[in-house]
Motif scaffolding. Structure first.
Motif, PDB file in Angstrom:
ATOM      1  N   LEU A 163       0.837  -1.197   0.000  1.00 39.32           N
ATOM      2  CA  LEU A 163       0.000   0.000   0.000  1.00 39.32           C
ATOM      3  C   LEU A 163       0.876   1.253   0.000  1.00 39.32           C
ATOM      4  N   ARG A 164       1.853   1.299   0.892  1.00 40.59           N
ATOM      5  CA  ARG A 164       2.748   2.460   0.977  1.00 40.59           C
ATOM      6  C   ARG A 164       3.512   2.647  -0.330  1.00 40.59           C
ATOM      7  N   ARG A 165       4.024   1.552  -0.884  1.00 44.90           N
ATOM      8  CA  ARG A 165       4.806   1.638  -2.120  1.00 44.90           C
ATOM      9  C   ARG A 165       3.973   2.217  -3.254  1.00 44.90           C
ATOM     10  N   ARG A 166       2.772   1.703  -3.430  1.00 41.85           N
ATOM     11  CA  ARG A 166       1.920   2.181  -4.531  1.00 41.85           C
ATOM     12  C   ARG A 166       1.520   3.642  -4.315  1.00 41.85           C
ATOM     13  N   ARG A 167       1.172   3.989  -3.083  1.00 41.49           N
ATOM     14  CA  ARG A 167       0.790   5.367  -2.775  1.00 41.49           C
ATOM     15  C   ARG A 167       1.931   6.320  -3.114  1.00 41.49           C
ATOM     16  N   ARG A 168       3.141   5.950  -2.718  1.00 41.95           N
ATOM     17  CA  ARG A 168       4.301   6.803  -2.982  1.00 41.95           C
ATOM     18  C   ARG A 168       4.625   6.883  -4.465  1.00 41.95           C
ATOM     19  N   LEU A 169       4.482   5.769  -5.177  1.00 44.55           N
ATOM     20  CA  LEU A 169       4.745   5.775  -6.617  1.00 44.55           C
ATOM     21  C   LEU A 169       3.815   6.735  -7.342  1.00 44.55           C
ATOM     22  N   LEU A 170       2.602   6.857  -6.846  1.00 44.52           N
ATOM     23  CA  LEU A 170       1.651   7.771  -7.465  1.00 44.52           C
ATOM     24  C   LEU A 170       1.783   9.189  -6.933  1.00 44.52           C
ATOM     25  N   GLY A 171       2.672   9.381  -5.963  1.00 42.58           N
ATOM     26  CA  GLY A 171       2.905  10.714  -5.422  1.00 42.58           C
ATOM     27  C   GLY A 171       1.794  11.222  -4.528  1.00 42.58           C
ATOM     28  N   GLN A 176      -2.951  11.653   3.487  1.00 40.61           N
ATOM     29  CA  GLN A 176      -4.178  12.458   3.565  1.00 40.61           C
ATOM     30  C   GLN A 176      -4.958  12.394   2.252  1.00 40.61           C
ATOM     31  N   GLN A 177      -4.270  12.542   1.140  1.00 43.00           N
ATOM     32  CA  GLN A 177      -4.944  12.512  -0.161  1.00 43.00           C
ATOM     33  C   GLN A 177      -5.609  11.164  -0.407  1.00 43.00           C
ATOM     34  N   LEU A 178      -4.900  10.094  -0.089  1.00 45.21           N
ATOM     35  CA  LEU A 178      -5.473   8.763  -0.271  1.00 45.21           C
ATOM     36  C   LEU A 178      -6.662   8.556   0.655  1.00 45.21           C
ATOM     37  N   ALA A 179      -6.530   8.988   1.894  1.00 45.06           N
ATOM     38  CA  ALA A 179      -7.608   8.827   2.866  1.00 45.06           C
ATOM     39  C   ALA A 179      -8.879   9.530   2.403  1.00 45.06           C
ATOM     40  N   VAL A 180      -8.730  10.726   1.865  1.00 46.05           N
ATOM     41  CA  VAL A 180      -9.892  11.478   1.376  1.00 46.05           C
ATOM     42  C   VAL A 180     -10.570  10.714   0.236  1.00 46.05           C
ATOM     43  N   GLN A 181      -9.781  10.157  -0.670  1.00 41.41           N
ATOM     44  CA  GLN A 181     -10.347   9.408  -1.796  1.00 41.41           C
ATOM     45  C   GLN A 181     -11.140   8.193  -1.332  1.00 41.41           C
ATOM     46  N   VAL A 182     -10.666   7.568  -0.246  1.00 41.69           N
ATOM     47  CA  VAL A 182     -11.289   6.337   0.239  1.00 41.69           C
ATOM     48  C   VAL A 182     -12.384   6.630   1.272  1.00 41.69           C
ATOM     49  N   GLY A 183     -12.367   7.835   1.840  1.00 40.30           N
ATOM     50  CA  GLY A 183     -13.382   8.203   2.813  1.00 40.30           C
ATOM     51  C   GLY A 183     -13.056   7.821   4.242  1.00 40.30           C
ATOM     52  N   ILE A 184     -11.748   7.851   4.570  1.00 40.07           N
ATOM     53  CA  ILE A 184     -11.318   7.542   5.936  1.00 40.07           C
ATOM     54  C   ILE A 184     -10.329   8.618   6.386  1.00 40.07           C
ATOM     55  N   ARG A 185      -9.856   8.501   7.619  1.00 33.79           N
ATOM     56  CA  ARG A 185      -8.864   9.454   8.129  1.00 33.79           C
ATOM     57  C   ARG A 185      -7.455   8.973   7.788  1.00 33.79           C
ATOM     58  N   PHE A 186      -6.532   9.936   7.663  1.00 33.90           N
ATOM     59  CA  PHE A 186      -5.168   9.568   7.282  1.00 33.90           C
ATOM     60  C   PHE A 186      -4.515   8.673   8.328  1.00 33.90           C
ATOM     61  N   GLN A 187      -4.947   8.778   9.598  1.00 30.43           N
ATOM     62  CA  GLN A 187      -4.370   7.922  10.633  1.00 30.43           C
ATOM     63  C   GLN A 187      -4.635   6.447  10.340  1.00 30.43           C
ATOM     64  N   GLN A 188      -5.780   6.180   9.711  1.00 31.05           N
ATOM     65  CA  GLN A 188      -6.099   4.795   9.362  1.00 31.05           C
ATOM     66  C   GLN A 188      -5.148   4.291   8.284  1.00 31.05           C
ATOM     67  N   ILE A 189      -4.814   5.150   7.327  1.00 32.14           N
ATOM     68  CA  ILE A 189      -3.841   4.776   6.298  1.00 32.14           C
ATOM     69  C   ILE A 189      -2.503   4.460   6.974  1.00 32.14           C
ATOM     70  N   GLN A 190      -2.099   5.285   7.944  1.00 30.42           N
ATOM     71  CA  GLN A 190      -0.854   5.041   8.684  1.00 30.42           C
ATOM     72  C   GLN A 190      -0.882   3.663   9.336  1.00 30.42           C
ATOM     73  N   LYS A 191      -1.988   3.329   9.962  1.00 33.97           N
ATOM     74  CA  LYS A 191      -2.106   2.045  10.655  1.00 33.97           C
ATOM     75  C   LYS A 191      -2.068   0.883   9.671  1.00 33.97           C
ATOM     76  N   TYR A 192      -2.693   1.058   8.512  1.00 36.12           N
ATOM     77  CA  TYR A 192      -2.624   0.012   7.489  1.00 36.12           C
ATOM     78  C   TYR A 192      -1.191  -0.176   7.021  1.00 36.12           C
ATOM     79  N   GLU A 193      -0.510   0.928   6.754  1.00 34.22           N
ATOM     80  CA  GLU A 193       0.835   0.858   6.192  1.00 34.22           C
ATOM     81  C   GLU A 193       1.846   0.237   7.145  1.00 34.22           C
ATOM     82  N   CYS A 194       1.655   0.389   8.440  1.00 38.80           N
ATOM     83  CA  CYS A 194       2.600  -0.225   9.385  1.00 38.80           C
ATOM     84  C   CYS A 194       2.115  -1.593   9.855  1.00 38.80           C
ATOM     85  N   GLY A 195       0.963  -2.038   9.368  1.00 37.82           N
ATOM     86  CA  GLY A 195       0.467  -3.362   9.713  1.00 37.82           C
ATOM     87  C   GLY A 195      -0.231  -3.423  11.056  1.00 37.82           C
ATOM     88  N   ALA A 196      -0.488  -2.275  11.676  1.00 35.73           N
ATOM     89  CA  ALA A 196      -1.146  -2.260  12.989  1.00 35.73           C
ATOM     90  C   ALA A 196      -2.619  -2.643  12.877  1.00 35.73           C
TER      91      ALA A 196
END
Length: 125
Positions: free
Chosen positions: A13-21, A25-45
């Protein structure tokens, strides 16, 4: 403790997000969640549900299978961490990929053809 599969999905998830620049926060808005949730997904928490993975794949313009690429190999290595936590790409590589995806289809194809021809020109005969 994070499961090996959750860690793998988070890294992809992190790799693809970064490849797309995109920022978290931007990804979270597109998906309809908070950026903290993206952080938790990316670290496997936190685990990514099937429905959320589907939404993430749409936002990141990639098939769901992308997130599972290399999973079997990672599990076969007993989830031994890679040097530095992940095989990082150089900044110039990320810049090149981001610029590539900003091009329209025709220039992208021409650039790819050029890169391939440069490689074949330098190959030993």
């Amino acid at each position: 403790m994070a499961d090996d599969i959750d860690l793998h999905l988070g890294r992809r998830l992190r790799r693809r997000r970064r490849l797309l620049g995109l920022t978290q926060q931007q990804l979270a808005v597109q998906v309809g969640i908070r950026f903290q949730q993206i952080q938790k997904y990316e670290c496997g928490a936190n685990r990514i549900s099937a429905a959320r993975l589907w939404r993430l794949s749409e936002a990141l313009e990639t098939p769901v299978a992308y997130f599972y690429d290399g999973l079997a190999e990672a599990l076969d290595q007993d989830a031994a961490p890679l040097k530095g936590g992940e095989a990082f790409l150089r900044k110039e590589t990320l810049d090149l990929i981001q610029a590539y995806y900003q091009l329209d289809e025709r220039p992208r194809r021409r650039l790819l053809d050029l890169a391939k021809s440069l490689h074949s020109d330098s190959a030993p005969v």
